[in-house]
Write a protein that holds these residues in place. Structure first.
Motif, PDB file in Angstrom:
ATOM      1  N   PRO A  25       0.788  -1.231   0.000  1.00 30.59           N
ATOM      2  CA  PRO A  25       0.000   0.000   0.000  1.00 30.59           C
ATOM      3  C   PRO A  25       0.816   1.276   0.000  1.00 30.59           C
ATOM      4  O   PRO A  25       0.411   2.268  -0.610  1.00 30.59           O
ATOM      5  N   ILE A  26       1.972   1.297   0.668  1.00 35.36           N
ATOM      6  CA  ILE A  26       2.753   2.529   0.729  1.00 35.36           C
ATOM      7  C   ILE A  26       3.249   2.932  -0.660  1.00 35.36           C
ATOM      8  O   ILE A  26       3.538   4.104  -0.917  1.00 35.36           O
ATOM      9  N   VAL A  27       3.323   1.952  -1.576  1.00 30.85           N
ATOM     10  CA  VAL A  27       3.687   2.238  -2.966  1.00 30.85           C
ATOM     11  C   VAL A  27       2.438   2.446  -3.816  1.00 30.85           C
ATOM     12  O   VAL A  27       2.316   3.442  -4.533  1.00 30.85           O
ATOM     13  N   SER A  28       1.499   1.521  -3.751  1.00 23.03           N
ATOM     14  CA  SER A  28       0.328   1.597  -4.636  1.00 23.03           C
ATOM     15  C   SER A  28      -0.517   2.834  -4.364  1.00 23.03           C
ATOM     16  O   SER A  28      -1.169   3.369  -5.271  1.00 23.03           O
ATOM     17  N   GLU A  29      -0.497   3.335  -3.138  1.00 20.65           N
ATOM     18  CA  GLU A  29      -1.304   4.515  -2.817  1.00 20.65           C
ATOM     19  C   GLU A  29      -0.822   5.750  -3.566  1.00 20.65           C
ATOM     20  O   GLU A  29      -1.613   6.650  -3.868  1.00 20.65           O
ATOM     21  N   TYR A  30       0.459   5.802  -3.892  1.00 20.59           N
ATOM     22  CA  TYR A  30       0.955   6.933  -4.684  1.00 20.59           C
ATOM     23  C   TYR A  30       0.216   7.016  -6.020  1.00 20.59           C
ATOM     24  O   TYR A  30      -0.101   8.109  -6.509  1.00 20.59           O
ATOM     25  N   PHE A  31      -0.065   5.875  -6.619  1.00 19.51           N
ATOM     26  CA  PHE A  31      -0.713   5.844  -7.927  1.00 19.51           C
ATOM     27  C   PHE A  31      -2.239   5.913  -7.813  1.00 19.51           C
ATOM     28  O   PHE A  31      -2.906   6.317  -8.767  1.00 19.51           O
ATOM     29  N   ARG A  32      -2.787   5.533  -6.673  1.00 22.54           N
ATOM     30  CA  ARG A  32      -4.234   5.555  -6.500  1.00 22.54           C
ATOM     31  C   ARG A  32      -4.779   6.920  -6.125  1.00 22.54           C
ATOM     32  O   ARG A  32      -5.825   7.360  -6.615  1.00 22.54           O
ATOM     33  N   GLY A  33      -4.088   7.626  -5.257  1.00 26.36           N
ATOM     34  CA  GLY A  33      -4.677   8.746  -4.538  1.00 26.36           C
ATOM     35  C   GLY A  33      -4.992   9.954  -5.395  1.00 26.36           C
ATOM     36  O   GLY A  33      -4.405  10.191  -6.451  1.00 26.36           O
ATOM     37  N   GLY A  34      -5.955  10.737  -4.905  1.00 24.79           N
ATOM     38  CA  GLY A  34      -6.312  12.008  -5.513  1.00 24.79           C
ATOM     39  C   GLY A  34      -6.248  13.114  -4.478  1.00 24.79           C
ATOM     40  O   GLY A  34      -6.050  12.870  -3.277  1.00 24.79           O
ATOM     41  N   ALA A  35      -6.434  14.334  -4.928  1.00 20.18           N
ATOM     42  CA  ALA A  35      -6.328  15.490  -4.041  1.00 20.18           C
ATOM     43  C   ALA A  35      -7.541  15.601  -3.122  1.00 20.18           C
ATOM     44  O   ALA A  35      -8.673  15.313  -3.507  1.00 20.18           O
ATOM     45  N   ASP A  36      -7.287  16.016  -1.891  1.00 25.95           N
ATOM     46  CA  ASP A  36      -8.303  16.414  -0.918  1.00 25.95           C
ATOM     47  C   ASP A  36      -9.360  15.325  -0.728  1.00 25.95           C
ATOM     48  O   ASP A  36      -9.038  14.225  -0.305  1.00 25.95           O
ATOM     49  N   ASP A  37     -10.626  15.608  -1.076  1.00 30.33           N
ATOM     50  CA  ASP A  37     -11.718  14.649  -0.877  1.00 30.33           C
ATOM     51  C   ASP A  37     -11.908  13.710  -2.065  1.00 30.33           C
ATOM     52  O   ASP A  37     -12.858  12.923  -2.086  1.00 30.33           O
ATOM     53  N   GLU A  38     -11.048  13.828  -3.067  1.00 32.76           N
ATOM     54  CA  GLU A  38     -11.056  12.960  -4.254  1.00 32.76           C
ATOM     55  C   GLU A  38     -12.348  13.064  -5.057  1.00 32.76           C
ATOM     56  O   GLU A  38     -12.763  12.128  -5.737  1.00 32.76           O
ATOM     57  N   ILE A  39     -12.984  14.212  -5.003  1.00 31.13           N
ATOM     58  CA  ILE A  39     -14.210  14.439  -5.766  1.00 31.13           C
ATOM     59  C   ILE A  39     -13.892  14.468  -7.262  1.00 31.13           C
ATOM     60  O   ILE A  39     -14.592  13.839  -8.072  1.00 31.13           O
ATOM     61  N   THR A  40     -12.830  15.157  -7.638  1.00 36.36           N
ATOM     62  CA  THR A  40     -12.467  15.232  -9.051  1.00 36.36           C
ATOM     63  C   THR A  40     -11.947  13.897  -9.557  1.00 36.36           C
ATOM     64  O   THR A  40     -12.254  13.492 -10.685  1.00 36.36           O
ATOM     65  N   LEU A  41     -11.168  13.184  -8.737  1.00 31.97           N
ATOM     66  CA  LEU A  41     -10.704  11.855  -9.121  1.00 31.97           C
ATOM     67  C   LEU A  41     -11.873  10.965  -9.506  1.00 31.97           C
ATOM     68  O   LEU A  41     -11.882  10.329 -10.573  1.00 31.97           O
ATOM     69  N   LYS A  42     -12.876  10.905  -8.653  1.00 27.57           N
ATOM     70  CA  LYS A  42     -14.040  10.060  -8.935  1.00 27.57           C
ATOM     71  C   LYS A  42     -14.880  10.636 -10.067  1.00 27.57           C
ATOM     72  O   LYS A  42     -15.453   9.898 -10.877  1.00 27.57           O
ATOM     73  N   GLY A  43     -14.941  11.975 -10.139  1.00 24.77           N
ATOM     74  CA  GLY A  43     -15.709  12.612 -11.203  1.00 24.77           C
ATOM     75  C   GLY A  43     -15.147  12.310 -12.578  1.00 24.77           C
ATOM     76  O   GLY A  43     -15.908  12.187 -13.552  1.00 24.77           O
ATOM     77  N   ASN A  44     -13.826  12.194 -12.696  1.00 23.45           N
ATOM     78  CA  ASN A  44     -13.222  11.829 -13.978  1.00 23.45           C
ATOM     79  C   ASN A  44     -13.800  10.527 -14.516  1.00 23.45           C
ATOM     80  O   ASN A  44     -14.086  10.394 -15.703  1.00 23.45           O
ATOM     81  N   VAL A  45     -13.945   9.550 -13.635  1.00 17.93           N
ATOM     82  CA  VAL A  45     -14.457   8.241 -14.030  1.00 17.93           C
ATOM     83  C   VAL A  45     -15.964   8.298 -14.266  1.00 17.93           C
ATOM     84  O   VAL A  45     -16.482   7.776 -15.264  1.00 17.93           O
ATOM     85  N   LYS A  46     -16.690   8.961 -13.355  1.00 15.63           N
ATOM     86  CA  LYS A  46     -18.143   9.004 -13.472  1.00 15.63           C
ATOM     87  C   LYS A  46     -18.611   9.752 -14.718  1.00 15.63           C
ATOM     88  O   LYS A  46     -19.667   9.444 -15.289  1.00 15.63           O
ATOM     89  N   ALA A  47     -17.826  10.743 -15.159  1.00 14.31           N
ATOM     90  CA  ALA A  47     -18.211  11.492 -16.357  1.00 14.31           C
ATOM     91  C   ALA A  47     -18.318  10.554 -17.554  1.00 14.31           C
ATOM     92  O   ALA A  47     -19.226  10.706 -18.397  1.00 14.31           O
ATOM     93  N   PHE A  48     -17.429   9.592 -17.643  1.00 13.23           N
ATOM     94  CA  PHE A  48     -17.520   8.602 -18.720  1.00 13.23           C
ATOM     95  C   PHE A  48     -18.662   7.623 -18.476  1.00 13.23           C
ATOM     96  O   PHE A  48     -19.407   7.274 -19.400  1.00 13.23           O
ATOM     97  N   GLN A  49     -18.800   7.167 -17.228  1.00 15.26           N
ATOM     98  CA  GLN A  49     -19.849   6.191 -16.923  1.00 15.26           C
ATOM     99  C   GLN A  49     -21.248   6.747 -17.193  1.00 15.26           C
ATOM    100  O   GLN A  49     -22.168   5.998 -17.526  1.00 15.26           O
TER     101      GLN A  49
END
Length: 416
Positions: A25-49
């Motif tokens: 996790p200490i490595v994989s989290e670098y590639f998973r994480g988004g800024a702050d509350d991760e609203i934009t991270l999830k929004g990127n995916v949901k916009a396509f869905q």
């Protein structure tokens, strides 16, 4: 149902799950994480869905053409590897591995400044063009050395990222204190050495269940320095506080002039991290040939629009522009790629899905990522009755229809 091997993966989400099981996790989290509350991270995916496509019946598409023209390059598939830092923590010499796979699929490898494999090795590994993404770490003179080195290595385009004036706050990874875990004990005081050992003891449970990764990591011996950032004394930049480095080296519009002079007028510059038509126009006025609509995968500023929505609202304002338009953020499937192309972009950047493949199984894993994307894109093209990328772009709005579903309870769970 959990997949047990790369060969069994049917989606990039399957590969992401394999990566999370193989990499600590200490490595994989670098590639998973988004800024702050991760609203934009999830929004990127949901916009396509949430985008609905218009499937055409009674059609037969015998010959598909998935090629796309991007700044003088003919890509065999309409995506490229977007620059992602620290890939070598996922797999030995991962940047060169990724370049080899990109070449195999006839597309471009984008190499981050913050990488652990020498750029010469990366360029040599690919049978297709490579792009170098430049951060101004170490100042102007260091950057110019990197630009000249990229030219000599054969990189064909320079990417300038403009949304990193300061590093976004990725809270979960910050709490893991990865820099404390990665730093060398050399030169530490007795008190700090005790803390160094204590940090490693805390990591024992996650490392003990991921011994294959751990063995490869220590054998690789290549992740403690950023070998493509060389100072005046010939020393590479250590694996250190990237946030501080970015804050000290943010690119401004004034920098494009000397960067252009160092890079040369004959090779394209692409500005990445563009959110609005005004910045795209400024990039064109400053001599850029292309822009990448991108919110940095939701990793920089939260509460900004999803990348797909940026494309949807801002690109129509630039009908007279001669820029090449690309995008990244939220691409998880071949259908996502078709949706993005239908808005007129020439190609899309693959970031987290690429990391998923590398982390799941190195070269084999990344080949599986690209195979899943290619098969998914071809299937979506056939079901919508289009035979080429040019046709997808020309039909545009005709390939989509308004969604009459409200909310997001019908969407699959967010994975990555």
């Amino acid at each position: 149902m959990h997949v047990s091997s790369v060969d069994d993966a049917l989606t990039t989400e399957d590969l992401w799950s394999l990566m999370r099981r193989r990499v600590p996790p200490i490595v994989s989290e670098y590639f998973r994480g988004g800024a702050d509350d991760e609203i934009t991270l999830k929004g990127n995916v949901k916009a396509f869905q949430q985008t609905v496509l218009n499937a055409c019946g009674a059609t037969r598409v015998d010959n598909l053409n998935t090629t796309s023209q991007v700044l003088g390059h003919q890509l065999a598939v309409p995506w490229y590897i977007t620059p992602v830092g620290s890939l070598r923590t996922l797999h030995p010499r991962a940047e060169a591995v990724a370049a080899r796979v990109a070449g195999h699929f006839g597309t471009v490898m984008g190499l981050s400044t913050l990488s652990g494999t020498p750029m010469e090795e990366v360029a040599a590994a690919s049978s297709s063009p490579c792009w170098f993404q430049l951060y101004l770490c170490g100042g102007r003179d260091t950057a110019i050395r990197g630009i000249h080195r990229a030219r000599e290595a054969g990189f064909s385009a320079l990417l300038l990222t403009i949304d990193t004036g300061v590093s976004g706050q990725r809270r979960l990874h910050e709490r893991m204190k990865p820099l404390e875990a990665m730093r060398s004990r050399q030169g530490l005081s007795t008190r700090d050495t005790i803390g160094w050992f204590a940090k490693r003891l805390q990591l024992t449970p996650q490392m003990a269940t991921r011994l294959p990764w751990l063995v490869e990591f220590w054998r690789d011996q290549g992740v403690m320095e950023f070998v493509n950032v060389i100072d005046a004394n010939g020393h590479p930049m250590p694996f250190t506080d990237i946030g501080r480095q970015l804050a000290q080296s943010a690119i401004t519009w004034a920098d494009l002039q000397w960067i252009r002079e160092a890079w040369g007028p004959e090779r394209p510059i692409i500005v990445k991290g563009v959110h609005c038509a005004d910045d795209a126009s400024r990039a064109e006025d400053a001599g850029a040939q292309g822009v990448i609509w991108s919110n940095h995968g939701g990793r920089q500023m939260d509460r900004v629009p999803p990348s797909l929505h940026i494309v949807q609202t801002e690109m129509p304002k630039l009908k007279e522009s001669k820029l090449t338009f690309l995008m990244d953020g939220g691409i998880r499937s071949g259908t996502d790629i078709l949706i993005a192309l239908s808005y007129g972009v020439q190609a899309v950047g693959i970031g987290r899905a690429m990391a998923a493949g590398l982390g799941a199984g190195g070269e084999e894993g990344l080949i599986r990522t690209f195979t899943i994307l290619k098969e998914g894109l071809e299937r979506a093209m056939r079901l919508t009755g289009v035979s080429s990328i040019a046709e997808v772009q020309a039909l545009g709005d005709e390939l989509r229809r308004p969604s009459l579903l409200h909310g997001d309870s019908h969407l699959p769970p967010f994975v990555y």
